[in-house]
Design a protein around this motif. Structure first.
Motif, PDB file in Angstrom:
ATOM      1  N   UNK A   1       0.907  -1.206  -0.151  1.00  0.00           N
ATOM      2  CA  UNK A   1       0.050  -0.102  -0.113  1.00  0.00           C
ATOM      3  C   UNK A   1       0.694   1.339   0.264  1.00  0.00           C
ATOM      4  N   UNK A   2       2.274   1.100   0.163  1.00  0.00           N
ATOM      5  CA  UNK A   2       3.017   2.398   0.451  1.00  0.00           C
ATOM      6  C   UNK A   2       2.992   3.220  -0.800  1.00  0.00           C
ATOM      7  N   UNK A   3       2.830   2.662  -1.885  1.00  0.00           N
ATOM      8  CA  UNK A   3       2.887   3.679  -3.206  1.00  0.00           C
ATOM      9  C   UNK A   3       1.928   4.607  -3.289  1.00  0.00           C
ATOM     10  N   UNK A   4       0.759   4.253  -2.386  1.00  0.00           N
ATOM     11  CA  UNK A   4      -0.487   5.202  -2.520  1.00  0.00           C
ATOM     12  C   UNK A   4      -0.364   6.670  -1.894  1.00  0.00           C
ATOM     13  N   UNK A   5       1.077   6.646  -1.200  1.00  0.00           N
ATOM     14  CA  UNK A   5       0.981   7.948  -0.477  1.00  0.00           C
ATOM     15  C   UNK A   5       2.444   8.896  -0.837  1.00  0.00           C
ATOM     16  N   UNK A   6       2.249  10.072  -0.816  1.00  0.00           N
ATOM     17  CA  UNK A   6       3.276  10.997  -1.257  1.00  0.00           C
ATOM     18  C   UNK A   6       4.645  10.516  -0.400  1.00  0.00           C
ATOM     19  N   UNK A   7       4.246  10.605   0.972  1.00  0.00           N
ATOM     20  CA  UNK A   7       5.445  10.411   1.895  1.00  0.00           C
ATOM     21  C   UNK A   7       5.002   9.098   2.854  1.00  0.00           C
ATOM     22  N   UNK A   8       6.077   8.377   3.244  1.00  0.00           N
ATOM     23  CA  UNK A   8       5.711   7.283   4.245  1.00  0.00           C
ATOM     24  C   UNK A   8       6.920   7.396   5.292  1.00  0.00           C
ATOM     25  N   UNK A   9       6.394   7.501   6.585  1.00  0.00           N
ATOM     26  CA  UNK A   9       7.242   7.567   7.670  1.00  0.00           C
ATOM     27  C   UNK A   9       6.788   6.530   8.749  1.00  0.00           C
ATOM     28  N   UNK A  10       7.835   5.937   9.345  1.00  0.00           N
ATOM     29  CA  UNK A  10       7.948   4.821  10.299  1.00  0.00           C
ATOM     30  C   UNK A  10       8.455   5.461  11.642  1.00  0.00           C
ATOM     31  N   UNK A  11       7.765   5.541  12.754  1.00  0.00           N
ATOM     32  CA  UNK A  11       8.002   5.870  14.012  1.00  0.00           C
ATOM     33  C   UNK A  11       9.024   4.805  14.469  1.00  0.00           C
ATOM     34  N   UNK A  12      10.131   4.929  14.768  1.00  0.00           N
ATOM     35  CA  UNK A  12      11.284   4.231  15.086  1.00  0.00           C
ATOM     36  C   UNK A  12      11.824   4.321  16.479  1.00  0.00           C
ATOM     37  N   UNK A  13      11.567   3.438  17.716  1.00  0.00           N
ATOM     38  CA  UNK A  13      12.250   4.183  18.608  1.00  0.00           C
ATOM     39  C   UNK A  13      13.885   4.127  18.849  1.00  0.00           C
TER      40      UNK A  13
ATOM     41  N   UNK B   1      12.708   6.364   8.506  1.00  0.00           N
ATOM     42  CA  UNK B   1      12.516   6.207  10.003  1.00  0.00           C
ATOM     43  C   UNK B   1      12.522   7.773  10.400  1.00  0.00           C
ATOM     44  N   UNK B   2      11.780   7.846  11.552  1.00  0.00           N
ATOM     45  CA  UNK B   2      11.702   9.279  12.286  1.00  0.00           C
ATOM     46  C   UNK B   2      11.706   8.773  13.824  1.00  0.00           C
ATOM     47  N   UNK B   3      12.310   9.965  14.445  1.00  0.00           N
ATOM     48  CA  UNK B   3      12.180   9.652  15.858  1.00  0.00           C
ATOM     49  C   UNK B   3      11.026  10.577  16.619  1.00  0.00           C
ATOM     50  N   UNK B   4      10.520  10.493  17.463  1.00  0.00           N
ATOM     51  CA  UNK B   4       9.514  11.259  18.063  1.00  0.00           C
ATOM     52  C   UNK B   4       9.776  11.740  19.376  1.00  0.00           C
ATOM     53  N   UNK B   5      11.044  12.576  19.382  1.00  0.00           N
ATOM     54  CA  UNK B   5      11.483  13.335  20.416  1.00  0.00           C
ATOM     55  C   UNK B   5      12.406  12.203  21.475  1.00  0.00           C
ATOM     56  N   UNK B   6      12.855  12.554  22.333  1.00  0.00           N
ATOM     57  CA  UNK B   6      13.947  11.840  23.248  1.00  0.00           C
ATOM     58  C   UNK B   6      13.281  10.892  24.094  1.00  0.00           C
ATOM     59  N   UNK B   7      11.684  10.945  24.329  1.00  0.00           N
ATOM     60  CA  UNK B   7      11.258  10.018  25.069  1.00  0.00           C
ATOM     61  C   UNK B   7      10.644   8.731  24.297  1.00  0.00           C
ATOM     62  N   UNK B   8      10.489   7.530  24.907  1.00  0.00           N
ATOM     63  CA  UNK B   8       9.980   6.379  24.498  1.00  0.00           C
ATOM     64  C   UNK B   8       8.490   6.415  24.434  1.00  0.00           C
ATOM     65  N   UNK B   9       7.557   6.309  23.851  1.00  0.00           N
ATOM     66  CA  UNK B   9       6.220   6.622  23.608  1.00  0.00           C
ATOM     67  C   UNK B   9       5.645   5.214  23.523  1.00  0.00           C
ATOM     68  N   UNK B  10       4.348   5.282  24.137  1.00  0.00           N
ATOM     69  CA  UNK B  10       3.557   4.150  23.980  1.00  0.00           C
ATOM     70  C   UNK B  10       2.876   3.835  22.673  1.00  0.00           C
ATOM     71  N   UNK B  11       2.494   2.834  22.094  1.00  0.00           N
ATOM     72  CA  UNK B  11       2.164   2.849  20.881  1.00  0.00           C
ATOM     73  C   UNK B  11       0.728   3.496  20.718  1.00  0.00           C
ATOM     74  N   UNK B  12       0.022   3.478  21.887  1.00  0.00           N
ATOM     75  CA  UNK B  12      -1.300   4.593  21.615  1.00  0.00           C
ATOM     76  C   UNK B  12      -0.991   6.162  21.812  1.00  0.00           C
ATOM     77  N   UNK B  13       0.262   6.437  22.332  1.00  0.00           N
ATOM     78  CA  UNK B  13       0.475   7.776  22.516  1.00  0.00           C
ATOM     79  C   UNK B  13       1.239   8.380  21.097  1.00  0.00           C
TER      80      UNK B  13
END
Length: 247
Positions: free
Chosen positions: A158-170, A219-231
């Motif tokens: 499905x990835x080709x459907x989007x202009x950009x694809x990012x994955x949040x990686x701890x 791959x992208x980081x979401x800040x210095x803290x490790x977030x829960x999957x729902x956060x």
């Protein structure tokens, strides 16, 4: 005022039946000339007044059309590796309030939860209802839809459907990566789409990250803290709102 998503407005008139009729008449006990918001499939919002109350329908007449939009200027799809319990309900509800356009789920290698065909159908119906209620509450002009993908490979396809694809990686967060997500938002233009992928409670397996990267996911980081999957999805959506609506 209450907000209702409807199929069409024809000649400045709308007919409401079914669940919305029940809500207007039985739950809200509205009367002639009471006003509501009506939202059409093309994301237009009208202020309408009740002009007729039938036995199983309500007729409404458009009084005016609202010009402003409450939608994010970019289209964000949230993809979640199946988490445990009712976390997808929270992701769908709050993600809708924060402006997500669509939601996906998929079985990741470390997902504990398993959905078979029958269970998936019931789950998706429940999540679509949650999205509708959240869209009404948050004054959206669009109702997000939920889709369950039956395999990780289906996600890759499905990835080709989007202009950009990012994955949040701890691991990116642990390594102090701070610029990738901001760089994506700077590149994106109004109307473009991004798929944001989040792992289950145990995170992604290395081979899953390798496969995503091989298919142009960043791959992208979401800040210095490790977030829960729902956060993590809420962090992403809030960051997008700041980048495109507040800055």
């Amino acid at each position: 005022m209450q907000r209702y998503f409807i199929d069409e407005v024809k000649d400045e008139t709308a007919i409401i039946t079914g669940d919305n009729f029940h809500h207007i008449v039985r739950v809200m006990r509205m009367k002639l000339d009471d006003q509501v918001y009506l939202v059409t499939p093309d994301e237009r919002t009208a202020i309408a007044g009740i002009s007729e109350l039938g036995d199983d329908f309500v007729r409404l007449t458009v009084l005016s059309w609202k010009s402003e939009s409450t939608e994010l200027p970019i289209h964000i799809t949230i993809a979640s590796g199946l988490p445990k319990g009712d976390k997808l309900e929270l992701i769908t509800q709050k993600g809708t309030e924060l402006g997500a356009k669509h939601f996906l789920s998929f079985p990741a290698k470390r997902s504990i939860s398993k959905w078979d065909g029958k269970k998936a159908k019931k789950k998706v119906e429940r999540l679509d209802k949650i999205a509708l209620e959240a869209a009404e509450q948050s004054h959206r002009s669009f109702v997000p839809h939920f889709q369950h993908l039956e395999s990780f490979q289906a996600l890759i396809q499905s990835l080709t459907q989007y202009d950009y694809v990012v994955v949040a990686y701890e691991e990116s967060a642990k390594e102090g990566e701070t610029a990738a997500l901001a760089s994506v938002f700077k590149q994106m233009k109004q109307g473009e789409s991004v798929l944001a992928i989040f792992g289950p409670e145990g995170g992604f397996a290395t081979e899953e990250i390798d496969k995503l990267e091989a298919n142009k996911a960043l791959k992208v980081g979401l800040g210095p803290r490790i977030l829960r999957t729902e956060t993590a999805p809420f962090y992403f959506l809030a960051a997008a709102s700041y980048a495109f609506e507040l800055s």
